[in-house]
Design a protein around this motif. Structure first.
Motif, PDB file in Angstrom:
ATOM      1  N   HIS A 144       0.838  -1.193   0.000  1.00  0.00           N
ATOM      2  CA  HIS A 144       0.000   0.000   0.000  1.00  0.00           C
ATOM      3  C   HIS A 144       0.876   1.246   0.000  1.00  0.00           C
ATOM      4  O   HIS A 144       2.025   1.226   0.438  1.00  0.00           O
ATOM      5  CB  HIS A 144      -0.940  -0.004   1.206  1.00  0.00           C
ATOM      6  N   LEU A 145       0.287   2.331  -0.501  1.00  0.00           N
ATOM      7  CA  LEU A 145       1.031   3.585  -0.667  1.00  0.00           C
ATOM      8  C   LEU A 145       1.737   4.013   0.620  1.00  0.00           C
ATOM      9  O   LEU A 145       2.897   4.423   0.598  1.00  0.00           O
ATOM     10  CB  LEU A 145       0.065   4.688  -1.113  1.00  0.00           C
ATOM     11  N   HIS A 146       1.039   3.909   1.731  1.00  0.00           N
ATOM     12  CA  HIS A 146       1.607   4.459   2.962  1.00  0.00           C
ATOM     13  C   HIS A 146       2.671   3.559   3.573  1.00  0.00           C
ATOM     14  O   HIS A 146       3.342   3.957   4.533  1.00  0.00           O
ATOM     15  CB  HIS A 146       0.492   4.789   3.956  1.00  0.00           C
ATOM     16  N   ASP A 147       2.867   2.370   3.017  1.00  0.00           N
ATOM     17  CA  ASP A 147       4.040   1.573   3.413  1.00  0.00           C
ATOM     18  C   ASP A 147       5.310   2.368   3.082  1.00  0.00           C
ATOM     19  O   ASP A 147       6.312   2.288   3.810  1.00  0.00           O
ATOM     20  CB  ASP A 147       4.066   0.230   2.672  1.00  0.00           C
ATOM     21  N   ILE A 148       5.252   3.125   1.975  1.00  0.00           N
ATOM     22  CA  ILE A 148       6.393   3.977   1.593  1.00  0.00           C
ATOM     23  C   ILE A 148       6.581   5.081   2.642  1.00  0.00           C
ATOM     24  O   ILE A 148       7.681   5.296   3.149  1.00  0.00           O
ATOM     25  CB  ILE A 148       6.161   4.602   0.193  1.00  0.00           C
ATOM     26  N   SER A 149       5.490   5.762   2.971  1.00  0.00           N
ATOM     27  CA  SER A 149       5.539   6.865   3.957  1.00  0.00           C
ATOM     28  C   SER A 149       6.089   6.361   5.286  1.00  0.00           C
ATOM     29  O   SER A 149       6.944   7.018   5.912  1.00  0.00           O
ATOM     30  CB  SER A 149       4.127   7.417   4.195  1.00  0.00           C
ATOM     31  N   ASN A 150       5.597   5.227   5.732  1.00  0.00           N
ATOM     32  CA  ASN A 150       5.992   4.707   7.045  1.00  0.00           C
ATOM     33  C   ASN A 150       7.472   4.330   7.065  1.00  0.00           C
ATOM     34  O   ASN A 150       8.158   4.539   8.064  1.00  0.00           O
ATOM     35  CB  ASN A 150       5.125   3.498   7.414  1.00  0.00           C
ATOM     36  N   ALA A 151       7.960   3.797   5.952  1.00  0.00           N
ATOM     37  CA  ALA A 151       9.371   3.389   5.890  1.00  0.00           C
ATOM     38  C   ALA A 151      10.289   4.617   5.925  1.00  0.00           C
ATOM     39  O   ALA A 151      11.334   4.613   6.583  1.00  0.00           O
ATOM     40  CB  ALA A 151       9.623   2.565   4.623  1.00  0.00           C
ATOM     41  N   ILE A 152       9.890   5.678   5.218  1.00  0.00           N
ATOM     42  CA  ILE A 152      10.686   6.915   5.237  1.00  0.00           C
ATOM     43  C   ILE A 152      10.712   7.475   6.660  1.00  0.00           C
ATOM     44  O   ILE A 152      11.777   7.816   7.195  1.00  0.00           O
ATOM     45  CB  ILE A 152      10.107   7.962   4.250  1.00  0.00           C
ATOM     46  N   ASP A 153       9.563   7.544   7.288  1.00  0.00           N
ATOM     47  CA  ASP A 153       9.464   8.101   8.649  1.00  0.00           C
ATOM     48  C   ASP A 153      10.322   7.298   9.630  1.00  0.00           C
ATOM     49  O   ASP A 153      11.090   7.872  10.419  1.00  0.00           O
ATOM     50  CB  ASP A 153       7.997   8.107   9.090  1.00  0.00           C
ATOM     51  N   ALA A 154      10.220   5.973   9.569  1.00  0.00           N
ATOM     52  CA  ALA A 154      10.949   5.140  10.538  1.00  0.00           C
ATOM     53  C   ALA A 154      12.451   5.376  10.413  1.00  0.00           C
ATOM     54  O   ALA A 154      13.170   5.497  11.418  1.00  0.00           O
ATOM     55  CB  ALA A 154      10.617   3.666  10.305  1.00  0.00           C
ATOM     56  N   TYR A 155      12.926   5.463   9.171  1.00  0.00           N
ATOM     57  CA  TYR A 155      14.367   5.664   8.953  1.00  0.00           C
ATOM     58  C   TYR A 155      14.805   7.059   9.429  1.00  0.00           C
ATOM     59  O   TYR A 155      15.750   7.188  10.212  1.00  0.00           O
ATOM     60  CB  TYR A 155      14.698   5.473   7.472  1.00  0.00           C
ATOM     61  N   VAL A 156      14.098   8.083   8.978  1.00  0.00           N
ATOM     62  CA  VAL A 156      14.502   9.463   9.299  1.00  0.00           C
ATOM     63  C   VAL A 156      14.385   9.737  10.802  1.00  0.00           C
ATOM     64  O   VAL A 156      15.266  10.365  11.400  1.00  0.00           O
ATOM     65  CB  VAL A 156      13.633  10.463   8.505  1.00  0.00           C
ATOM     66  N   SER A 157      13.323   9.253  11.397  1.00  0.00           N
ATOM     67  CA  SER A 157      13.090   9.531  12.817  1.00  0.00           C
ATOM     68  C   SER A 157      14.172   8.915  13.691  1.00  0.00           C
ATOM     69  O   SER A 157      14.463   9.428  14.776  1.00  0.00           O
ATOM     70  CB  SER A 157      11.709   9.017  13.239  1.00  0.00           C
ATOM     71  N   SER A 158      14.797   7.839  13.218  1.00  0.00           N
ATOM     72  CA  SER A 158      15.855   7.205  14.011  1.00  0.00           C
ATOM     73  C   SER A 158      17.069   8.133  14.148  1.00  0.00           C
ATOM     74  O   SER A 158      17.927   7.909  15.004  1.00  0.00           O
ATOM     75  CB  SER A 158      16.255   5.861  13.385  1.00  0.00           C
TER      76      SER A 158
END
Ligand code: MG
Length: 251
Positions: A144-158
């Motif tokens: 799903h589209l937001h799998d992309i959003s969630n992956a970006i957030d998880a990486y950057v937020s770390s």
């Protein structure tokens, strides 16, 4: 508006557009030296686009007065080229460019260093670029589209960086901006199902400090509210049956 699925012919044109844009970015990045103005960068970029038989996507788009968005240091995106704005050693410059080739757009951004830059600035640029690649690991048919959003957030937020929320990625094709919108921060809903033939511009905009941004009085330039550095990395991609194809990168 439904998210469009491109035909084989449209995909071929978008491949050509993307390849041209990748070349433009590569040449433009090499041309940047301390002492030039952001208007000089725009003029070089426009020439690189036009000599390849393309039209700059951004020129006059909603009234934007230039071909390349040139955003320096704490400017996030949509910096207006200016003949009085000089780039200096140590600056980081976000270059956002789009081309129209036979009626089809490609859109990509790179953040480049002017001469020697700080370790902190380099890390911000590296994390921003990598966050795009983390995101597109999820850009597969059936996800799903937001799998992309969630992956970006998880990486950057770390890394503790701020993810810009007011501006997002987008579908792209015969229009510069098409559905869907693609946030770079975590979403509660899954978003649409990804399907082969979708073409998307994924574009994380990442701040060294807080996520908040403000618009300058020119109504275009977006800057970090806390004055911290910001970086931007974007490519136009194609969803396939397997791995996503990055259209705006040199292979
Ligand atoms: Mg874009």
């Amino acid at each position: 508006m439904a998210v469009s699925i491109k035909s084989a012919r449209e995909i071929e044109l978008m491949r050509d557009a993307g390849k041209i844009l990748a070349e433009v970015h590569e040449e433009l990045a090499k041309a940047i030296v301390p002492g030039m103005t952001t208007k000089d960068i725009d003029m070089i970029g426009e020439q690189l686009i036009r000599k390849r038989g393309c039209i700059p996507s951004f020129l006059n788009y909603n009234g934007f007065p230039a071909s390349i968005c040139v955003s320096v240091n704490d400017e996030v995106v949509h910096g207006i080229p200016n003949k009085k704005r000089i780039v200096r050693e140590g600056d980081i410059i976000s270059l956002d460019a789009g081309v129209i080739y036979k009626g089809y757009h490609s859109d990509a951004a790179r953040t480049v260093a002017v001469g020697e830059i700080s370790k902190e600035a380099q890390k911000l640029m590296d994390v921003t670029k990598q966050s795009f690649f983390e995101g597109i690991k999820m850009a597969k048919a059936g996800n799903h589209l937001h799998d992309i959003s969630n992956a970006i957030d998880a990486y950057v937020s770390s890394f503790g960086y701020g993810i810009v929320r007011e501006l997002v990625g987008h579908g792209i094709g015969s229009n510069l901006h098409e559905d869907p919108q693609i946030p770079n921060f975590a979403q509660k809903r899954r978003g649409i199902l990804l399907q082969p033939g979708m073409t998307l511009a994924i574009e994380p905009m990442i701040n060294e400090g807080r996520a908040d941004v403000v618009w300058l009085d020119d109504d275009w330039t977006v800057v970090t509210e806390d004055g911290s550095l910001s970086a931007h990395y974007e490519n136009t991609i194609l969803i396939t049956d397997g791995e996503p194809e990055i259209l705006s990168i040199l292979k």
